[in-house]
Design a protein around this motif. Structure first.
Motif, mmCIF file in Angstrom:
data_model
loop_
_atom_site.group_PDB
_atom_site.id
_atom_site.type_symbol
_atom_site.label_atom_id
_atom_site.label_comp_id
_atom_site.label_asym_id
_atom_site.label_seq_id
_atom_site.Cartn_x
_atom_site.Cartn_y
_atom_site.Cartn_z
ATOM 1 N N ALA A 1 0.823 -1.212 0.000
ATOM 2 C CA ALA A 1 0.000 0.000 0.000
ATOM 3 C C ALA A 1 0.854 1.257 0.000
ATOM 4 N N ARG A 2 2.082 1.154 0.508
ATOM 5 C CA ARG A 2 2.972 2.312 0.544
ATOM 6 C C ARG A 2 3.414 2.735 -0.854
ATOM 7 N N SER A 3 3.235 1.870 -1.847
ATOM 8 C CA SER A 3 3.605 2.225 -3.219
ATOM 9 C C SER A 3 2.682 3.283 -3.791
ATOM 10 N N ARG A 4 1.482 3.396 -3.226
ATOM 11 C CA ARG A 4 0.457 4.327 -3.681
ATOM 12 C C ARG A 4 0.032 4.049 -5.136
ATOM 13 N N PHE B 1 -4.695 1.123 1.558
ATOM 14 C CA PHE B 1 -5.004 1.398 0.159
ATOM 15 C C PHE B 1 -6.151 2.412 0.103
ATOM 16 N N ALA B 2 -5.916 3.520 -0.555
ATOM 17 C CA ALA B 2 -6.913 4.584 -0.595
ATOM 18 C C ALA B 2 -8.114 4.166 -1.440
ATOM 19 N N ARG C 1 -8.406 5.454 -4.938
ATOM 20 C CA ARG C 1 -7.494 4.916 -5.953
ATOM 21 C C ARG C 1 -7.724 3.418 -6.171
ATOM 22 N N THR C 2 -8.838 2.909 -5.660
ATOM 23 C CA THR C 2 -9.186 1.504 -5.833
ATOM 24 C C THR C 2 -10.383 1.413 -6.772
#
Length: 371
Positions: free
Chosen positions: A145-148, A167-168, A171-172
């Motif tokens: 999730a840190r990859s954004r 995970f935002a 953005r999903t």
């Protein structure tokens, strides 16, 4: 567009399942539209290190389930980085490839059908199962999730689960599922078995909880004396043999028919003729088998878990129950005891299935990766 799809299994893998059906349907549509598609996946007995099928290039690196992500990531870094416009990393079993951290010039996406963290407790021997569930899966998911990187998934349940790890939601992106076999044009004239019949379909695996379906059948039969059960799917492995042994000792063994592995034609027929399908997985991305059965005019009784609560609208297209055999048995009775209610749910389930198509899934996917 040059697209790289990284995954553990391709559609020819001996253990290919619903996720590989979705993958195959999407990449063949991409190739048919003129896009250059490469699938980076794993070796299996009899496979080639590299081959082209239906215009799609398959590259296979590594074969062990647990080391394949490392082999594939190493191959990506050496041979693939900066050579593709789009990279889709399909995460299965919480084992990521980390390529989104080394995306180079490519637009990178993470594809989750399901989180699959709980599967560790059912499919992996102890104590490794505890290590996977409590450490490896949550840590890997949190780090990814840190990859954004934007995420592609197939249900609200999976999106909500991923949000817990950072995970935002904005953005999903959710894409439709689809059916390989066209739903029946009409339910008129479809013949069910003479006696009320529930179906269990799929490989007998601990995470599918097939044994609990048999136990629920036994409980439901007390209130529905004519109830029958059909079971289709592979019984290889320790869990499958345990289920068969349980059936052999059941007081209702004569009312349970084990069909073994079925062909596509046999599967369609038994789905069509059964009155309900039971699905009790510990977790699904969507529950494609539910929609397949709906398309053949058969509603489902399922456990209230991720994916299945998405593919069944409780009380409208089927029945969702608590995750235990007694509740499942009550759900079977609720669905089959009232002919009027049964027809209402059956019709609604069939109607809904006709809107779930791979053409729509492909349209959704293109909308995400070309935005």
């Amino acid at each position: 567009m040059k697209l790289l799809w990284i995954t553990w299994k391709d559609f020819r893998h001996p253990d290919a399942g619903g996720a590989e059906v979705v993958q195959y349907q999407l990449i063949t549509r991409l190739a048919a539209d003129g896009h250059q598609v490469t699938v980076l996946t794993a070796r299996y007995p009899g496979s080639s290190a590299e081959e082209t099928i239906d215009g799609i290039r398959y590259v296979r690196a590594g074969s062990n389930r647990y080391t394949h992500p490392l082999a594939a990531t190493w191959y990506y870094l050496r041979h693939c980085r900066n050579k593709y416009d789009v990279v889709i990393e399909e995460v299965q079993g919480c084992a990521p490839y980390w390529t989104v951290f080394f995306r180079g010039r490519a637009k990178a996406f993470i594809l989750y059908h399901q989180l699959a963290r709980v599967n560790w407790l059912y499919e992996v021997p102890k104590p490794l199962s505890y290590l996977g569930y409590y450490v490896l899966a949550p840590v890997a998911t949190w780090l990814l999730a840190r990859s954004r990187a934007p995420v592609i998934t197939v249900s609200d349940s999976t999106r909500d689960e991923l949000a817990k790890y950072g995970f935002a939601p904005e953005r999903t992106h959710i894409i439709s599922e689809g059916l390989v076999d066209e739903p029946l044009a009409s339910l008129k004239g479809v013949k069910k078995y003479p006696q009320p019949t529930v179906l269990s379909h799929g490989s007998m695996r601990a995470m599918k909880r097939t044994l609990e379906q048999v136990q629920a059948f036994e409980l439901a039969k007390r209130n529905l004396p004519e109830l029958q059960m059909k079971i289709s799917g592979s019984s290889s492995g320790e869990y499958g043999q345990r289920v068969l042994a349980y059936i052999a000792a059941s007081p209702y063994k004569d009312d349970i028919a084990y069909l073994g592995r079925t062909t596509d034609e046999q599967k369609t027929e038994v789905m069509q003729r059964s009155h309900a399908i039971l699905v009790t997985s510990v977790e699904e991305g969507w529950g494609l088998i539910v929609t397949e059965a709906n398309g053949q005019g058969t509603p489902a009784v399922v456990y209230d878990v991720a994916g299945l609560r998405d593919s069944v609208r409780n009380g409208r297209t089927g029945v969702v129950t608590a995750a235990n055999p007694a509740a499942l048995a009550d759900g079977i009775y609720q669905l089959l005891d009232s002919p009027a209610m049964y027809e209402k749910l059956r019709t609604a389930a069939h109607t809904w299935s006709r809107h779930i198509t791979f053409d729509q899934s492909y349209k959704d996917l293109l909308g995400v990766i070309t935005a």
